[in-house]
Design an enzyme around this catalytic site. Structure first.
Site, PDB file in Angstrom:
ATOM      1  N   GLY A  81       4.384   5.505   1.761  1.00 37.31           N
ATOM      2  CA  GLY A  81       3.347   4.495   1.540  1.00 37.31           C
ATOM      3  C   GLY A  81       2.162   4.663   2.480  1.00 37.31           C
ATOM      4  O   GLY A  81       2.320   5.124   3.614  1.00 37.31           O
ATOM      5  N   ARG A 145       6.179  10.392  -2.564  1.00 36.19           N
ATOM      6  CA  ARG A 145       7.498  10.019  -2.057  1.00 36.19           C
ATOM      7  C   ARG A 145       8.586  11.043  -2.396  1.00 36.19           C
ATOM      8  O   ARG A 145       9.769  10.744  -2.343  1.00 36.19           O
ATOM      9  CB  ARG A 145       7.902   8.652  -2.606  1.00 36.19           C
ATOM     10  CG  ARG A 145       7.099   7.488  -2.058  1.00 36.19           C
ATOM     11  CD  ARG A 145       7.807   6.180  -2.266  1.00 36.19           C
ATOM     12  NE  ARG A 145       7.011   5.055  -1.824  1.00 36.19           N
ATOM     13  CZ  ARG A 145       6.943   4.611  -0.572  1.00 36.19           C
ATOM     14  NH1 ARG A 145       7.623   5.235   0.379  1.00 36.19           N
ATOM     15  NH2 ARG A 145       6.199   3.575  -0.260  1.00 36.19           N
ATOM     16  N   ASP A 176      12.441   7.627   6.579  1.00 35.08           N
ATOM     17  CA  ASP A 176      13.011   8.558   5.611  1.00 35.08           C
ATOM     18  C   ASP A 176      12.277   9.903   5.621  1.00 35.08           C
ATOM     19  O   ASP A 176      12.899  10.965   5.583  1.00 35.08           O
ATOM     20  CB  ASP A 176      12.945   7.951   4.193  1.00 35.08           C
ATOM     21  CG  ASP A 176      14.022   6.882   3.995  1.00 35.08           C
ATOM     22  OD1 ASP A 176      15.101   6.998   4.613  1.00 35.08           O
ATOM     23  OD2 ASP A 176      13.782   5.927   3.241  1.00 35.08           O
ATOM     24  N   LYS A 202       4.693   6.912  11.028  1.00 35.82           N
ATOM     25  CA  LYS A 202       3.826   6.087  10.190  1.00 35.82           C
ATOM     26  C   LYS A 202       4.626   5.023   9.478  1.00 35.82           C
ATOM     27  O   LYS A 202       5.746   5.290   9.056  1.00 35.82           O
ATOM     28  CB  LYS A 202       3.162   6.998   9.141  1.00 35.82           C
ATOM     29  CG  LYS A 202       2.448   6.282   8.038  1.00 35.82           C
ATOM     30  CD  LYS A 202       2.918   6.689   6.634  1.00 35.82           C
ATOM     31  CE  LYS A 202       4.259   6.138   6.272  1.00 35.82           C
ATOM     32  NZ  LYS A 202       4.595   6.218   4.831  1.00 35.82           N
ATOM     33  N   THR A 203       4.153   3.868   9.309  1.00 39.02           N
ATOM     34  CA  THR A 203       4.562   2.863   8.329  1.00 39.02           C
ATOM     35  C   THR A 203       4.051   1.483   8.750  1.00 39.02           C
ATOM     36  O   THR A 203       4.186   1.093   9.909  1.00 39.02           O
ATOM     37  CB  THR A 203       6.088   2.777   8.071  1.00 39.02           C
ATOM     38  OG1 THR A 203       6.305   1.710   7.143  1.00 39.02           O
ATOM     39  CG2 THR A 203       6.940   2.513   9.293  1.00 39.02           C
ATOM     40  N   ASP A 205       5.416  -1.054   7.931  1.00 40.08           N
ATOM     41  CA  ASP A 205       6.599  -1.905   8.064  1.00 40.08           C
ATOM     42  C   ASP A 205       7.010  -2.149   9.516  1.00 40.08           C
ATOM     43  O   ASP A 205       7.741  -3.103   9.795  1.00 40.08           O
ATOM     44  CB  ASP A 205       7.792  -1.288   7.315  1.00 40.08           C
ATOM     45  CG  ASP A 205       7.494  -1.092   5.843  1.00 40.08           C
ATOM     46  OD1 ASP A 205       6.495  -1.648   5.351  1.00 40.08           O
ATOM     47  OD2 ASP A 205       8.258  -0.367   5.182  1.00 40.08           O
TER      48      ASP A 205
HETATM   49  P1  FBP Z   1       6.833   3.421   3.816  1.00 38.41           P
HETATM   50  O1  FBP Z   1       5.799   3.393   4.893  1.00 38.41           O
HETATM   51  O2  FBP Z   1       8.204   3.299   4.365  1.00 38.41           O
HETATM   52  O3  FBP Z   1       6.673   4.566   2.925  1.00 38.41           O
HETATM   53  O4  FBP Z   1       6.659   2.106   2.927  1.00 38.41           O
HETATM   54  C1  FBP Z   1       5.662   1.192   3.043  1.00 38.41           C
HETATM   55  C2  FBP Z   1       5.701   0.221   1.903  1.00 38.41           C
HETATM   56  O5  FBP Z   1       4.426  -0.372   1.843  1.00 38.41           O
HETATM   57  C3  FBP Z   1       6.789  -0.860   1.963  1.00 38.41           C
HETATM   58  O6  FBP Z   1       6.417  -1.945   2.773  1.00 38.41           O
HETATM   59  C4  FBP Z   1       6.929  -1.223   0.516  1.00 38.41           C
HETATM   60  O7  FBP Z   1       8.178  -1.805   0.236  1.00 38.41           O
HETATM   61  C5  FBP Z   1       6.769   0.096  -0.177  1.00 38.41           C
HETATM   62  O8  FBP Z   1       5.943   0.878   0.659  1.00 38.41           O
HETATM   63  C6  FBP Z   1       6.158   0.001  -1.538  1.00 38.41           C
HETATM   64  O9  FBP Z   1       6.276   1.230  -2.148  1.00 38.41           O
HETATM   65  P2  FBP Z   1       5.241   1.850  -3.182  1.00 38.41           P
HETATM   66  O10 FBP Z   1       4.044   2.270  -2.403  1.00 38.41           O
HETATM   67  O11 FBP Z   1       5.952   3.025  -3.724  1.00 38.41           O
HETATM   68  O12 FBP Z   1       4.927   0.810  -4.184  1.00 38.41           O
END
Ligand code: FBP
Length: 658
Positions: A81, A145, A176, A202-203, A205
């Site tokens: 993400g 991803r 991941d 990065k994230t 979250d």
């Molecule tokens: P990562 O940084 O772990 O890739 O995810 C961030 C995130 O924004 C999460 O908070 C959310 O659940 C997910 O990506 C949403 O995924 P997508 O971008 O595939 O809709």
């Protein structure tokens, strides 16, 4: 591309670096510590990572660098993400490489890890890089991803790295993606390849953190963006006094984002998934807790409020957690059978036979529209896509039902009208805050120094983040050090451990100490939009989480009542806690600040600030800034803007300051 005034101005921002990285490359030496261990499952991980397990921590210090001047070919991947600041990580790598040797080359793999598998890339050069400095988004090369996992994917990645004669691959990703980076590093060494692999945390979250990684990049900007909007909603709620707003916040399993936003905005309720799990709260108990607060506020004629909900909540409610785990396993182990089922009814009937009795009941208790969201495709890492489960709507419907019953019983006399919101994508590509702009650039530069030193299997680490940037500590953490074994796709896999909210941690304690007051007595705080120019306390503050964890910040408003778990607090919802500080803050929040300084600042607010950066940016709005202008502005960027209004306003603390 038409550029906004802010984008043009941000081109001129020169991110700050830790002092050690501002030295000549010849003077940046590597200091290695003792061998490390993984955080759990040492024997299994040692076996799985025979060539890369147990490396030492490394720090940079002033000294001799035998590798300075090396000509390098590096590939970079944006994985997962979006998170604000990714472009600056790439800029940090790029500038480091060019500083080391102008003939070094940086290649960006297109569309995430699949770019490496498919050999799809672009060379990053000066002009191209300059268009993305200090901007949000991952659009410079795109993200994806795809998981580099199968033997074929690994072989294809190796083939690309060999063909491109890469010295290193740098993976910018979350837990991941960095697990993938660790596997790739191991496979490269095991196959006798010299290509190194370095990760960058990065994230948005905020769940990729530990003793050596204080925060993941993007968390700061995303939380500030959401907090701005939550604050605006709070003010709207407090103005109209007729709606309850249920706000779901991104963050996957961890509640770091919700907690940080609560610390910044002081809503009436913020659910913390990790606490729900610890207290084994069922959906019914959560509903009772919310209704207790809604009813109590109704007694004070306050039929409005704001409730924050972490997006991963359902994964932590005991009956839902078991249901999700069973669904994950079933959908992976019996994937063929499941995928043949046509439509929700057929799926529900199949699940009723294949799930345990408790999970089948839990599934059946959900409204069909929400239940269907539990069955959506898993992400490539096998995670349920919690951002697609509308927990905020689920809670609204449960609350409505319960309030109806309470009304009948005469225990609730208010009016309940609600709105649901989901803030996630809004914050992932914002212009990085000054903190993220600096942090990301430093992480990128650090990744370059690790590459230059010939290291592999490391995560770029920049620490001491609550100090001024020049005092930040840069180095690398072995990826295997952060790993353990977890159940994924129906079997045990090595993964970097996700950091969830710690209930004995300072951020949660600061929140828990105050929440009973915030629940009943409107204590909203309005942080406003991220500011990029102006006084330090407005523009250059890290998150409350980071400040509290590092023992620096005090909670936004101190309340007297002790911490109570939501279940207990619901029972006591009758008595609003009496917190003098919170009271004062709340009282102030209602009145416009009377300070003469504020008045003067307001009077001047119509005039454009006299800061030189703003002026230059306006003149150059049509073109991306050229290097020399950027450099000059960069030199000034360390100092707060000299605009008189800004100066005077700083003389007194803003009324709603945390
Ligand atoms: P990562 O940084 O772990 O890739 O995810 C961030 C995130 O924004 C999460 O908070 C959310 O659940 C997910 O990506 C949403 O995924 P997508 O971008 O595939 O809709």
């Amino acid at each position: 591309m038409k550029l906004s005034a802010l984008q043009t101005a941000r081109y001129q921002y020169a991110p700050k670096l830790p002092a050690v990285l501002t030295a000549k490359l010849e003077q940046i030496a590597i200091e290695a510590g003792k061998p490390t261990q993984s955080m759990a499952n040492q024997a299994e991980l040692k076996e799985l990572f025979k060539h890369t397990y147990g490396k030492p921590m490394v720090n940079f210090k002033k000294g001799k660098n035998p590798n300075a001047g090396k000509k390098l070919r590096v590939g970079v991947i944006l994985s997962g993400g979006q998170a604000p600041g990714g472009h600056n990580v790439i800029a940090g790598i790029y500038d480091g490489l060019k500083k080391g040797n102008p003939e070094s080359k940086l290649f960006g793999f297109l569309g995430g890890p699949s770019g490496l598998i498919e050999g799809s890339y672009v060379e990053i050069k000066d002009k191209f890089m300059d268009e993305y400095r200090n901007t949000g988004g991952f659009d410079i090369i795109g993200s994806g991803r795809t998981k580099i996992e199968t033997a074929d994917q690994i072989a294809a990645s190796m083939a690309t790295a060999k063909k491109m004669k890469l010295d290193a691959v740098i993976v910018i990703g979350g837990d991941d993606s960095n697990t993938n980076a660790a596997l790739l590093a191991e496979h490269f060494v095991a196959s006798g390849m010299s290509t190194q692999v370095i990760g960058v945390p990065k994230t948005i979250d905020g769940d990729l953190k530990n003793d050596m990684i204080e925060t993941s990049f993007g968390f700061d900007t995303a939380c500030k963006t959401y907090s701005e909007v939550i604050g605006n909603i709070e003010r709207d709620a407090n103005s109209a006094k007729k709606y309850w707003h249920f706000v779901k916040l991104m963050g996957r399993s961890a509640s770091h984002i919700a907690l940080e936003c609560a610390l910044q905005t002081q809503p009436n309720v913020c659910l913390i998934s990790e606490e729900v799990e610890a207290n084994k709260m069922t959906l019914r108990q959560i509903t009772d807790y919310l209704c207790g607060i809604i009813a109590k506020r109704a007694e004070n004629n306050e039929n409005f409020g704001v409730i924050l909900i972490p997006e991963g909540l359902v994964e932590f409610v005991p009956e839902m957690k078991i249901l999700i785990a069973e669904l994950n396993d079933l959908m992976s182990v019996k994937a063929d059978e499941f995928n043949k089922l046509a439509g929700f009814d057929a799926q529900a009937a199949w699940l009723a036979k294949n799930l345990s009795k408790a999970s089948a009941d839990a599934f059946a208790s959900l409204p069909a529209a929400i239940a269907a969201q539990f069955l959506m495709d898993r992400d490539p890492h096998g995670n349920v896509q919690v951002s697609r489960i509308e927990t905020e709507k689920l809670l609204i419907s449960l609350v409505e039902e319960k309030l109806k019953a309470m009304k009948k019983a005469g225990t609730y006399k208010g009016k309940f009208s609600s709105y649901n919101h989901f803030f996630g994508y809004e914050g992932r590509c914002a212009f990085p805050s000054n903190f993220d702009a600096d942090y990301c650039y430093a992480l990128g530069f650090t990744a370059f120094v690790l590459t230059n030193a010939g290291l592999t299997g490391y995560l770029s680490s920049v620490r001491n983040l609550t100090a001024p940037a020049k005092e930040w500590i840069a180095g690398g953490v072995p990826l295997t050090m952060m790993m353990n074994m977890e159940q994924r796709h129906g079997s045990q896999k090595p993964v970097i451990r996700k950091a969830l909210v710690e209930l004995d941690g300072k951020p949660f304690k600061a929140f828990a100490k105050n929440r009973d007051v915030w629940a009943i007595k409107t204590s909203f705080v309005f942080p406003g939009a991220i500011q990029y120019y102006g006084p330090d306390e407005v523009c250059n503050q890290p998150t409350q989480t980071l400040l509290l964890e590092r023992g620096i910040a005090k909670p936004a408003a101190k309340a007297k009542s002790g911490a109570k778990a939501p279940a207990k607090a619901a029972a006591k919802a009758d008595k609003p806690a009496k917190a003098p500080v919170a009271k004062k803050a709340a009282a102030k929040a209602d009145k416009p600040a009377k300070a003469p300084v504020a008045k003067k600042a307001a009077a001047k607010a119509d005039k454009p600030a006299k800061a030189p950066i703003a002026k230059k940016a306006a003149v150059k709005a049509d073109k991306p800034a050229k290097a020399p202008a950027a450099k000059k502005a960069a030199a000034k960027a360390d100092k707060p803007a000299k605009a008189p209004a800004a100066k005077k306003a700083t003389a007194k603390k803003p009324a709603a300051k945390k």
